[in-house]
Scaffold this motif. Structure first.
Motif, PDB file in Angstrom:
ATOM      1  N   VAL A   1      41.406  51.006  53.828  1.00  0.00           N
ATOM      2  CA  VAL A   1      41.639  49.601  53.493  1.00  0.00           C
ATOM      3  C   VAL A   1      40.537  49.132  52.547  1.00  0.00           C
ATOM      4  O   VAL A   1      39.350  49.350  52.795  1.00  0.00           O
ATOM      5  CB  VAL A   1      41.649  48.724  54.753  1.00  0.00           C
ATOM      6  CG1 VAL A   1      41.792  47.256  54.377  1.00  0.00           C
ATOM      7  CG2 VAL A   1      42.779  49.148  55.684  1.00  0.00           C
ATOM      8  N   TYR A   2      40.954  48.526  51.446  1.00  0.00           N
ATOM      9  CA  TYR A   2      40.002  47.925  50.498  1.00  0.00           C
ATOM     10  C   TYR A   2      40.011  46.416  50.735  1.00  0.00           C
ATOM     11  O   TYR A   2      41.067  45.786  50.721  1.00  0.00           O
ATOM     12  CB  TYR A   2      40.422  48.189  49.054  1.00  0.00           C
ATOM     13  CG  TYR A   2      40.587  49.639  48.674  1.00  0.00           C
ATOM     14  CD1 TYR A   2      39.522  50.396  48.217  1.00  0.00           C
ATOM     15  CD2 TYR A   2      41.853  50.255  48.740  1.00  0.00           C
ATOM     16  CE1 TYR A   2      39.680  51.723  47.844  1.00  0.00           C
ATOM     17  CE2 TYR A   2      42.016  51.572  48.372  1.00  0.00           C
ATOM     18  CZ  TYR A   2      40.927  52.310  47.930  1.00  0.00           C
ATOM     19  OH  TYR A   2      41.106  53.614  47.556  1.00  0.00           O
ATOM     20  N   VAL A   3      38.845  45.838  50.919  1.00  0.00           N
ATOM     21  CA  VAL A   3      38.724  44.388  51.063  1.00  0.00           C
ATOM     22  C   VAL A   3      38.126  43.849  49.767  1.00  0.00           C
ATOM     23  O   VAL A   3      36.971  44.149  49.436  1.00  0.00           O
ATOM     24  CB  VAL A   3      37.855  43.998  52.272  1.00  0.00           C
ATOM     25  CG1 VAL A   3      37.768  42.476  52.389  1.00  0.00           C
ATOM     26  CG2 VAL A   3      38.440  44.598  53.554  1.00  0.00           C
ATOM     27  N   VAL A   4      38.905  43.079  49.032  1.00  0.00           N
ATOM     28  CA  VAL A   4      38.482  42.622  47.708  1.00  0.00           C
ATOM     29  C   VAL A   4      37.420  41.527  47.860  1.00  0.00           C
ATOM     30  O   VAL A   4      37.663  40.507  48.513  1.00  0.00           O
ATOM     31  CB  VAL A   4      39.684  42.084  46.902  1.00  0.00           C
ATOM     32  CG1 VAL A   4      39.247  41.754  45.471  1.00  0.00           C
ATOM     33  CG2 VAL A   4      40.823  43.106  46.894  1.00  0.00           C
ATOM     34  N   PRO A   5      36.236  41.714  47.250  1.00  0.00           N
ATOM     35  CA  PRO A   5      35.163  40.720  47.392  1.00  0.00           C
ATOM     36  C   PRO A   5      35.494  39.424  46.656  1.00  0.00           C
ATOM     37  O   PRO A   5      36.389  39.373  45.807  1.00  0.00           O
ATOM     38  CB  PRO A   5      33.950  41.415  46.737  1.00  0.00           C
ATOM     39  CG  PRO A   5      34.317  42.854  46.630  1.00  0.00           C
ATOM     40  CD  PRO A   5      35.813  42.894  46.494  1.00  0.00           C
ATOM     41  N   PRO A   6      34.777  38.342  46.959  1.00  0.00           N
ATOM     42  CA  PRO A   6      34.954  37.091  46.220  1.00  0.00           C
ATOM     43  C   PRO A   6      34.729  37.307  44.720  1.00  0.00           C
ATOM     44  O   PRO A   6      33.868  38.098  44.323  1.00  0.00           O
ATOM     45  CB  PRO A   6      33.877  36.172  46.818  1.00  0.00           C
ATOM     46  CG  PRO A   6      33.602  36.741  48.166  1.00  0.00           C
ATOM     47  CD  PRO A   6      33.772  38.225  48.039  1.00  0.00           C
ATOM     48  N   ASP A   7      35.525  36.625  43.906  1.00  0.00           N
ATOM     49  CA  ASP A   7      35.408  36.676  42.439  1.00  0.00           C
ATOM     50  C   ASP A   7      35.633  38.078  41.880  1.00  0.00           C
ATOM     51  O   ASP A   7      35.138  38.401  40.804  1.00  0.00           O
ATOM     52  CB  ASP A   7      34.048  36.147  41.975  1.00  0.00           C
ATOM     53  CG  ASP A   7      33.890  34.665  42.268  1.00  0.00           C
ATOM     54  OD1 ASP A   7      34.869  33.910  42.121  1.00  0.00           O
ATOM     55  OD2 ASP A   7      32.781  34.261  42.658  1.00  0.00           O
ATOM     56  N   HIS A   8      36.381  38.900  42.599  1.00  0.00           N
ATOM     57  CA  HIS A   8      36.742  40.234  42.130  1.00  0.00           C
ATOM     58  C   HIS A   8      38.245  40.436  42.289  1.00  0.00           C
ATOM     59  O   HIS A   8      38.910  39.716  43.037  1.00  0.00           O
ATOM     60  CB  HIS A   8      36.001  41.324  42.906  1.00  0.00           C
ATOM     61  CG  HIS A   8      34.542  41.433  42.581  1.00  0.00           C
ATOM     62  ND1 HIS A   8      33.637  40.454  42.924  1.00  0.00           N
ATOM     63  CD2 HIS A   8      33.838  42.409  41.935  1.00  0.00           C
ATOM     64  CE1 HIS A   8      32.416  40.826  42.517  1.00  0.00           C
ATOM     65  NE2 HIS A   8      32.521  41.994  41.913  1.00  0.00           N
TER      66      HIS A   8
ATOM     67  N   TYR B   1      35.488  38.980  38.015  1.00  0.00           N
ATOM     68  CA  TYR B   1      36.239  38.009  37.202  1.00  0.00           C
ATOM     69  C   TYR B   1      35.684  37.916  35.786  1.00  0.00           C
ATOM     70  O   TYR B   1      36.440  37.838  34.809  1.00  0.00           O
ATOM     71  CB  TYR B   1      36.175  36.656  37.914  1.00  0.00           C
ATOM     72  CG  TYR B   1      36.899  35.528  37.231  1.00  0.00           C
ATOM     73  CD1 TYR B   1      38.074  35.738  36.508  1.00  0.00           C
ATOM     74  CD2 TYR B   1      36.426  34.220  37.337  1.00  0.00           C
ATOM     75  CE1 TYR B   1      38.741  34.682  35.899  1.00  0.00           C
ATOM     76  CE2 TYR B   1      37.087  33.160  36.740  1.00  0.00           C
ATOM     77  CZ  TYR B   1      38.240  33.400  36.012  1.00  0.00           C
ATOM     78  OH  TYR B   1      38.895  32.357  35.404  1.00  0.00           O
ATOM     79  N   GLN B   2      34.369  37.938  35.651  1.00  0.00           N
ATOM     80  CA  GLN B   2      33.789  37.773  34.324  1.00  0.00           C
ATOM     81  C   GLN B   2      34.070  38.963  33.408  1.00  0.00           C
ATOM     82  O   GLN B   2      33.920  38.854  32.187  1.00  0.00           O
ATOM     83  CB  GLN B   2      32.284  37.533  34.405  1.00  0.00           C
ATOM     84  CG  GLN B   2      31.461  38.741  34.803  1.00  0.00           C
ATOM     85  CD  GLN B   2      29.975  38.515  34.563  1.00  0.00           C
ATOM     86  OE1 GLN B   2      29.563  37.473  34.075  1.00  0.00           O
ATOM     87  NE2 GLN B   2      29.169  39.505  34.909  1.00  0.00           N
TER      88      GLN B   2
END
Length: 251
Positions: A180-187, A212-213
């Protein structure tokens, strides 16, 4: 004033006008490329059949706003993004590879910040719910010798209703069963449509989650397409090498 001086002044004036036109054209091209649309070509098969090797496409730079990676060589040190809007699930997007921040990649947005992503037996799960996929006709490739190669093809539909075709050529592919991959904030979690021939967010050591950047823009339209074994400059081969049916195809 002598005739010779008149001619010299005319030449200088003509040279000045030429230089001015060239500089204006370069400035306009820079503005368009930086703030509106940037052309890209596809060098790999990771997004087949949505994108083929030899496709040339326009990417809208304004779709996600602007970061330092919106500018050539990242020379404008913008922190984060300005005038930004978030990528949406299903977008085909160009981004800078997080590991070196210079290489351009193009994949599809599958996971949003906070999502739990997993692949089991080739099926993508988003927050523990399987993404529906429907078996459709095989994708057929024909090589230069006329040999056919078939890949199982599926129509996949994300929770927001975006549908697209994916290939699953190997039923036991390297990333057909993952943790399971847990997507970090702003990613964001990115995947190629050619699932068994794509190095994407599933490969955490090589791509991983995309900040995001790092997004450059959203792929909008294929404006030219030519067979991968034909250089674009060989215009005499265009009549039979250009994929005419792909030109101006929206993404």
């Amino acid at each position: 004033m002598s005739v010779a001086k008149d001619k010299s002044a005319e030449r200088e004036g003509g040279l000045y006008e030429t230089i001015k036109v060239i500089l204006q054209a370069l400035l306009i091209a820079f503005v368009i490329r930086t703030f509106l649309f940037q052309p890209f070509n596809i060098p790999s098969a990771s997004m087949v059949e949505t994108l083929l090797v030899g496709d040339y496409l326009f990417v809208s730079k304004y779709s996600y706003g602007y970061s330092r990676y919106s500018f050539p060589f990242g020379f404008v040190p913008i922190p984060g993004r300005i005038l930004g809007s978030n990528p949406e699930r299903g977008d085909v997007a160009v981004f800078k590879l997080p590991k070196d921040n210079s290489t351009d990649y193009i994949k599809r947005v599958i996971g949003l910040p906070g999502d739990r992503i997993q692949v089991k037996e080739g099926i993508v799960y988003i927050n523990d719910v399987a993404v529906p996929r429907e078996r459709i006709s095989d994708y057929v490739e024909v090589d230069a010798n006329g040999r056919e190669f078939r890949s199982p093809r599926y129509r996949e539909t994300l929770p927001n209703g975006v549908s697209y075709d994916v290939l699953d050529s190997d039923p036991n592919g390297l990333f057909d069963n993952t943790d399971v991959y847990v997507v970090p904030p702003d990613h964001y979690f990115m995947m190629g449509d050619n699932r068994d021939n794509s190095t994407d967010s599933r490969a955490q050591l090589f791509v991983g989650y995309v900040p995001y950047q790092n997004f450059v823009g959203r792929a909008e339209v294929i404006f030219f397409s030519i067979k991968e074994d034909t250089p674009i400059w060989q215009v005499w081969n265009w009549p039979w090498a250009v994929r005419w049916d792909r030109i101006f195809t929206g993404l």
